[in-house]
Structures are given as C-alpha cells and as structure tokens.
Design an enzyme around this catalytic site. Structure first.
Site, short mmCIF file in Angstrom:
data_model
loop_
_atom_site.label_atom_id
_atom_site.label_comp_id
_atom_site.label_asym_id
_atom_site.label_seq_id
_atom_site.Cartn_x
_atom_site.Cartn_y
_atom_site.Cartn_z
N GLY A 39 0.84 -1.19 0.00
CA GLY A 39 0.00 0.00 0.00
C GLY A 39 0.87 1.24 0.00
N GLY A 41 2.21 5.27 1.09
CA GLY A 41 2.36 6.22 2.17
C GLY A 41 3.33 5.90 3.28
CB CYS A 66 5.24 -3.61 -0.08
SG CYS A 66 5.67 -2.01 -0.79
CG LEU A 67 1.98 0.01 4.15
CD1 LEU A 67 2.90 1.11 4.67
CD2 LEU A 67 0.65 0.58 3.71
CD GLN A 70 7.44 0.43 4.49
OE1 GLN A 70 6.47 1.19 4.60
NE2 GLN A 70 8.23 0.46 3.43
CG ASN A 108 6.39 1.99 -6.48
OD1 ASN A 108 7.13 2.96 -6.41
ND2 ASN A 108 5.12 2.09 -6.83
N GLY A 110 9.16 4.21 -0.60
CA GLY A 110 10.00 5.33 -0.19
C GLY A 110 10.42 5.27 1.27
CE1 TYR A 111 8.24 7.66 5.22
CE2 TYR A 111 7.07 7.10 3.20
CZ TYR A 111 7.38 8.01 4.20
OH TYR A 111 6.84 9.26 4.17
CG HIS A 151 5.98 -6.07 -4.68
ND1 HIS A 151 4.68 -6.17 -4.23
CD2 HIS A 151 6.40 -4.82 -4.38
CE1 HIS A 151 4.33 -5.02 -3.69
NE2 HIS A 151 5.35 -4.20 -3.76
CD GLU A 153 3.74 -9.36 -5.75
OE1 GLU A 153 3.54 -8.17 -6.02
OE2 GLU A 153 4.48 -9.70 -4.81
#
Length: 176
Positions: A39, A41, A66-67, A70, A108, A110-111, A151, A153
């Site tokens: 996701g 942000g 990914c998100l 985190q 993809n 930014g954190y 990722h 997948e």
C-alpha cells in the site's frame, strides 16, 4: 491495496483467500493465516493498523509484503525511516542473508525498516538491499511471522522469489 498477482500466488497454492479492508474486525471470522499487503504512504501514519497487528501477531502465521512489512515491524517495536531515494523499479538486488544468494526484485517504496531496530525487538533481518544495505526482509521466529519489502509475486527474475509464498503455506500447515 493488494496486487492481484499476490492473490493468484496464494490461490495457486491451494489457499482460500478472504480479502478484507485494513480496519477489519478479525474476531468475526476463523482463519489459518494472515497476509498483510502492500500500500502507499508513510507507514507510521497507520496507527490503528499497527495497534491491531500488535494484537494479532503470534496468534496465526503472518506474511507481509511492502507496506505490510513496514507495519509488521512497527507493530513489534521496530522503526522505519524515509529513504532519500526510494527503491523503484524491477532491478533492485536483494540478498538473502541465510544463503548468500542475491535476487533481482521489483520494488516501489520510499520508506525502509531500520535494521538495528529489528535486532532490538527480537526480529532477524533476513534480506538486505545489496545497493544500500537497507532491510528487505525480517523473520520473527518466536511469533510465526515474516515479511519482505520487495514483491516476490512481481516476476522480476521471473519467478525466482515465489518460494517465499511456500514458506507461508508451510507455516500455516504447521511444517515450519
């Protein structure tokens, strides 16, 4: 939300997937494992999701991408930071610290999860980015949970890292 190919990778391994929103009340259903998706942000802004994960970790096997990676780290006392230059595209080298093998991944974000914070909260960094050494994966061995930043997948290699889904299935089946 979740990328359709993630669901395809799970369903293709015999998993019945029930897709729910981020704020779902998990006491409403029985489930054998929990997948936390990607996701957008700043992960630290997802306070409610982080607090809910604190309650869920350790109850069933958890796999996050990914998100989700985190958020899982933050829920366990880890920390994240904004990258000066995010990891974008299909040519991000990711090194498996157990085997020493490097995979080309798609990313993809930014954190990043801070490596040191994972060590301090009982997690084990399992993958690092070969370019900047940031955290790309974490195992939580005492909690039946793990995550990756990239990722698996996304078919970058083209399917080099899909074995990560098998790890999740094995945990659900009790074969970890």
């Amino acid at each position: 939300g979740v990328k359709h190919n993630i669901i395809r990778c799970l369903v293709g391994r015999g998993v019945k997937v029930i897709r729910v929103p981020w704020d779902y009340d998990f006491s409403k259903i029985a489930y054998d494992g929990l997948f936390i998706s990607n996701g957008p942000g700043d992960p630290k802004e997802n306070v409610e999701a982080i607090n809910e994960l604190k309650k869920l970790v350790g109850n069933v096997p958890i796999f996050a991408i990914c998100l989700g990676h985190q958020l899982l780290a933050l829920s366990q006392g880890g920390d994240t930071t904004k990258l000066k230059y995010g990891h974008r595209g299909v040519n991000q080298p990711v090194k498996n610290l157990e085997t020493g093998r490097t995979y080309i991944s798609s990313q993809n974000h930014g954190y990043a999860v801070l490596n040191k914070s994972i060590e301090e909260c009982g997690g084990v960094v399992s993958y690092i980015n070969a370019n900047d050494l940031t955290c790309e994966g974490v195992d939580y061995p005492d909690k039946k949970a793990f995550s990756v930043q990239f990722h698996p997948e996304a078919c970058s290699g083209p399917k080099d890292t899909e074995f990560i889904f098998n790890k999740f299935i094995s945990m659900i089946e009790g074969n970890d």
